[in-house]
Design a protein around this motif. Structure first.
Motif, PDB file in Angstrom:
ATOM      1  N   CYS B  32      68.367 -99.036  26.579  1.00 19.77           N
ATOM      2  CA  CYS B  32      68.012 -98.857  27.989  1.00 19.77           C
ATOM      3  C   CYS B  32      66.775 -99.677  28.303  1.00 19.77           C
ATOM      4  O   CYS B  32      65.897 -99.860  27.450  1.00 19.77           O
ATOM      5  N   ASP B  33      66.706-100.180  29.537  1.00 18.03           N
ATOM      6  CA  ASP B  33      65.502-100.871  30.008  1.00 18.03           C
ATOM      7  C   ASP B  33      64.506 -99.889  30.616  1.00 18.03           C
ATOM      8  O   ASP B  33      63.398-100.272  30.976  1.00 18.03           O
ATOM      9  N   TYR B  34      64.886 -98.624  30.723  1.00 14.86           N
ATOM     10  CA  TYR B  34      63.999 -97.590  31.253  1.00 14.86           C
ATOM     11  C   TYR B  34      63.681 -96.613  30.117  1.00 14.86           C
ATOM     12  O   TYR B  34      64.379 -96.559  29.099  1.00 14.86           O
ATOM     13  N   GLN B  35      62.623 -95.823  30.352  1.00 10.40           N
ATOM     14  CA  GLN B  35      62.320 -94.717  29.433  1.00 10.40           C
ATOM     15  C   GLN B  35      61.911 -93.538  30.308  1.00 10.40           C
ATOM     16  O   GLN B  35      60.736 -93.182  30.382  1.00 10.40           O
ATOM     17  N   THR B 107      74.782 -96.429  36.159  1.00 10.33           N
ATOM     18  CA  THR B 107      73.648 -97.295  35.816  1.00 10.33           C
ATOM     19  C   THR B 107      72.576 -97.146  36.887  1.00 10.33           C
ATOM     20  O   THR B 107      72.881 -96.750  38.019  1.00 10.33           O
ATOM     21  N   GLN B 108      71.328 -97.465  36.532  1.00 11.54           N
ATOM     22  CA  GLN B 108      70.238 -97.234  37.492  1.00 11.54           C
ATOM     23  C   GLN B 108      70.096 -98.309  38.550  1.00 11.54           C
ATOM     24  O   GLN B 108      69.277 -98.169  39.468  1.00 11.54           O
ATOM     25  N   GLY B 109      70.837 -99.393  38.436  1.00 16.75           N
ATOM     26  CA  GLY B 109      70.734-100.435  39.456  1.00 16.75           C
ATOM     27  C   GLY B 109      69.594-101.399  39.225  1.00 16.75           C
ATOM     28  O   GLY B 109      69.048-101.972  40.167  1.00 16.75           O
ATOM     29  N   SER B 110      69.247-101.592  37.970  1.00 18.40           N
ATOM     30  CA  SER B 110      68.161-102.519  37.626  1.00 18.40           C
ATOM     31  C   SER B 110      68.695-103.851  37.124  1.00 18.40           C
ATOM     32  O   SER B 110      67.940-104.817  37.025  1.00 18.40           O
ATOM     33  N   VAL B 111      69.957-103.928  36.789  1.00 17.73           N
ATOM     34  CA  VAL B 111      70.559-105.142  36.212  1.00 17.73           C
ATOM     35  C   VAL B 111      71.955-105.322  36.815  1.00 17.73           C
ATOM     36  O   VAL B 111      72.712-104.357  36.910  1.00 17.73           O
ATOM     37  N   TRP B 112      72.283-106.531  37.196  1.00 20.13           N
ATOM     38  CA  TRP B 112      73.611-106.841  37.728  1.00 20.13           C
ATOM     39  C   TRP B 112      74.551-107.326  36.624  1.00 20.13           C
ATOM     40  O   TRP B 112      74.126-108.029  35.708  1.00 20.13           O
ATOM     41  N   GLN B 113      75.792-106.922  36.701  1.00 21.15           N
ATOM     42  CA  GLN B 113      76.830-107.525  35.863  1.00 21.15           C
ATOM     43  C   GLN B 113      78.050-107.760  36.748  1.00 21.15           C
ATOM     44  O   GLN B 113      78.387-106.888  37.579  1.00 21.15           O
ATOM     45  N   ASP B 120      86.023 -98.314  39.018  1.00 26.71           N
ATOM     46  CA  ASP B 120      86.620 -97.467  40.060  1.00 26.71           C
ATOM     47  C   ASP B 120      85.607 -96.492  40.657  1.00 26.71           C
ATOM     48  O   ASP B 120      85.620 -96.222  41.853  1.00 26.71           O
ATOM     49  N   ASP B 121      84.785 -95.925  39.814  1.00 29.61           N
ATOM     50  CA  ASP B 121      83.783 -94.960  40.279  1.00 29.61           C
ATOM     51  C   ASP B 121      82.433 -95.379  39.724  1.00 29.61           C
ATOM     52  O   ASP B 121      82.076 -95.031  38.602  1.00 29.61           O
ATOM     53  N   LEU B 122      81.713 -96.137  40.538  1.00 27.19           N
ATOM     54  CA  LEU B 122      80.429 -96.678  40.079  1.00 27.19           C
ATOM     55  C   LEU B 122      79.289 -95.887  40.702  1.00 27.19           C
ATOM     56  O   LEU B 122      79.171 -95.799  41.923  1.00 27.19           O
ATOM     57  N   THR B 123      78.468 -95.298  39.853  1.00 21.64           N
ATOM     58  CA  THR B 123      77.308 -94.557  40.334  1.00 21.64           C
ATOM     59  C   THR B 123      76.047 -95.370  40.074  1.00 21.64           C
ATOM     60  O   THR B 123      75.766 -95.733  38.935  1.00 21.64           O
ATOM     61  N   ILE B 124      75.325 -95.656  41.154  1.00 21.23           N
ATOM     62  CA  ILE B 124      74.023 -96.314  41.033  1.00 21.23           C
ATOM     63  C   ILE B 124      72.980 -95.220  41.166  1.00 21.23           C
ATOM     64  O   ILE B 124      72.941 -94.499  42.162  1.00 21.23           O
ATOM     65  N   SER B 125      72.172 -95.083  40.123  1.00 23.60           N
ATOM     66  CA  SER B 125      71.282 -93.932  40.044  1.00 23.60           C
ATOM     67  C   SER B 125      69.833 -94.371  39.872  1.00 23.60           C
ATOM     68  O   SER B 125      69.285 -94.318  38.770  1.00 23.60           O
ATOM     69  N   PRO B 126      69.206 -94.813  40.978  1.00 20.63           N
ATOM     70  CA  PRO B 126      67.803 -95.226  40.871  1.00 20.63           C
ATOM     71  C   PRO B 126      66.926 -94.028  40.517  1.00 20.63           C
ATOM     72  O   PRO B 126      67.247 -92.891  40.868  1.00 20.63           O
ATOM     73  N   GLY B 132      58.653 -91.493  35.933  1.00 23.21           N
ATOM     74  CA  GLY B 132      57.621 -92.383  35.393  1.00 23.21           C
ATOM     75  C   GLY B 132      57.999 -93.853  35.514  1.00 23.21           C
ATOM     76  O   GLY B 132      57.219 -94.729  35.137  1.00 23.21           O
ATOM     77  N   MET B 133      59.196 -94.128  36.030  1.00 20.41           N
ATOM     78  CA  MET B 133      59.660 -95.518  36.168  1.00 20.41           C
ATOM     79  C   MET B 133      59.359 -96.019  37.572  1.00 20.41           C
ATOM     80  O   MET B 133      59.148 -95.248  38.494  1.00 20.41           O
ATOM     81  N   LYS B 134      59.359 -97.352  37.712  1.00 19.62           N
ATOM     82  CA  LYS B 134      59.124 -97.958  39.028  1.00 19.62           C
ATOM     83  C   LYS B 134      60.376 -98.734  39.430  1.00 19.62           C
ATOM     84  O   LYS B 134      60.857 -99.577  38.683  1.00 19.62           O
ATOM     85  N   THR B 135      60.906 -98.426  40.609  1.00 13.09           N
ATOM     86  CA  THR B 135      62.122 -99.100  41.075  1.00 13.09           C
ATOM     87  C   THR B 135      61.787-100.482  41.618  1.00 13.09           C
ATOM     88  O   THR B 135      60.859-100.629  42.416  1.00 13.09           O
ATOM     89  N   ASP B 136      62.525-101.470  41.171  1.00 13.63           N
ATOM     90  CA  ASP B 136      62.435-102.803  41.768  1.00 13.63           C
ATOM     91  C   ASP B 136      63.410-102.816  42.955  1.00 13.63           C
ATOM     92  O   ASP B 136      64.603-103.053  42.792  1.00 13.63           O
ATOM     93  N   PHE B 137      62.865-102.538  44.135  1.00 21.36           N
ATOM     94  CA  PHE B 137      63.741-102.359  45.295  1.00 21.36           C
ATOM     95  C   PHE B 137      64.447-103.646  45.707  1.00 21.36           C
ATOM     96  O   PHE B 137      65.566-103.605  46.234  1.00 21.36           O
ATOM     97  N   ASP B 138      63.793-104.795  45.480  1.00 25.52           N
ATOM     98  CA  ASP B 138      64.471-106.060  45.811  1.00 25.52           C
ATOM     99  C   ASP B 138      65.736-106.193  44.974  1.00 25.52           C
ATOM    100  O   ASP B 138      66.811-106.525  45.466  1.00 25.52           O
TER     101      ASP B 138
END
Lengths: 241, 241
Positions: B32-35, B107-113, B120-126, B132-138
């Motif tokens: 994971c890129d988050y902790q 996935t948290q929406g931090s990386v595109w693939q 079929d059922d994609l959950t983006i979970s920022p 304790g994480m910081k969202t890169d909103f861009d």
């Protein structure tokens, strides 16, 4: 064009089915063609709620929704009883749609109304053997065929409440007849008189575990969804939440 | 083209989000890129599950799914860690689709693939402030714009886990940015070590009640859905269910 209303409450969340968790406000109509043994809203048909029934037209209902919901809702759920007994609901549904509200409705699929195709989230909930009722499958098929012919499947779902293995077998038969319609299995609440919310919640979680254990080993249930009633987990047998 | 797999389990039901209750089988990827402070799958990234990681190709994963799932599943959920770190998941997703399985992924929406549009059922979970994480909103906006441009909104949803009022404010901001994407608020599990399922379930139901009470009085949350984690209600903090 009056509508027999027995309860209006919310905003709260939808506790069941395809839009579980959705913020909504409830209108409960009086009267039912069924008398399910385990009905959690028997006051709508057994006479015990007679004094709470108010005959209201669409505008009166809408004013009441605005009064209790303020600007805190954009989705309205019509439940019963069996709201499909009430032809004049068309006026309310039209008014709600004009005002840009989404509308959900639940009925057992025993009676057709033309306004059904206007509903955004329509739950058809045929009753399994434990209810003591007998499903008219010809009628149910007619209704589901009309619905799925005229509107996108995403707007209609089937939900069956499960108390025991016989109910599960019944649900399987219904699911097989309409495999393209999203299908929900719901844990039945066997104890409508328990006043301990905690005890009831733990019992319902146990029943959910039983239902999941049945579903996961049965290939004929590969496409179903299994859900509890969130409002019962939250508020037990309390009315009007 | 190997994929780091740390768990495969099921069939069970999806406990969260847009397809809550759906019968599915889980593949959990490592890394994971988050902790997140409250991550309920920290073993995927904190080193504690290192020995359980197996590098598998798509065919090997599929054989394992068949072995444990037999013919009892038609939906596969890929979770992590952050599966969006793994470009080679494309091979697995393609294989599953070829075999007519539906695929869910979170996935948290931090990386595109590129393979995201096949889900079929994609959950983006920022992740909200309590993580304790910081969202890169861009980045998140780029990803959601790509997704909603290329696929039907019904396939993508946003889910935010809520522990406190700050998280709720964060969720509101995310919801405002993407009002057309189905939006789910989920009760956070604060006690990842509790070994009493019953105590944990009752605590989560209380938290759900708190979350509902906030949502029902806030017009900016009129279109959200509020849900618990069903698997935590059922099985507490147990892994692999």
């Amino acid at each position: 064009m009056k509508i027999p209303v027995i309860e209006i409450f919310g905003p709260t969340i939808q506790g069941e089915g395809a839009v579980i968790g959705k913020k909504t406000i409830f209108i409960r109509t009086a009267g039912c063609d069924y008398q399910c043994s385990w009905c959690d809203s028997a006051f709508t048909w057994d006479g015990s709620g007679k004094e709470d029934i108010t005959m209201m037209n669409a505008e009166e209902i809408f004013r009441e929704l605005e009064k209790i919901g303020l600007d805190n809702f954009e989705h309205v759920t019509i439940s019963g009883g069996n709201p499909a007994l009430i032809k004049s609901l068309s006026t309310l549904i039209r008014l709600l749609k004009e005002k840009n509200f989404k509308v959900g409705l639940e009925t057992q699929g025993s009676v057709w109304q033309d306004w059904m195709v206007e509903i955004d989230d329509l739950t058809i909930s045929p009753k399994p053997p434990s209810s003591g009722m007998k499903t008219d499958f010809d009628r149910l098929e007619d209704i589901l065929q009309l619905l799925t012919k005229r509107i996108d499947n995403g707007h209609v779902s089937i939900k069956v409440v499960i108390f025991n293995d016989k109910d599960l077998q019944y649900a399987k038969n219904v699911h097989k007849k309409f495999p393209a319609v999203p299908f929900y299995l719901q844990v039945g609440n066997e104890d409508l008189s328990d006043e301990s919310n905690e005890r009831l919640a733990l019992m319902l979680i146990q029943k959910l575990e039983w239902l999941v254990s049945k579903v996961v080993v049965d290939p004929e249930f590969n496409n179903v969804r299994v859900l509890p009633q969130l409002h019962t987990l939250l508020w037990g047998n309390k009315k009007g939440v």
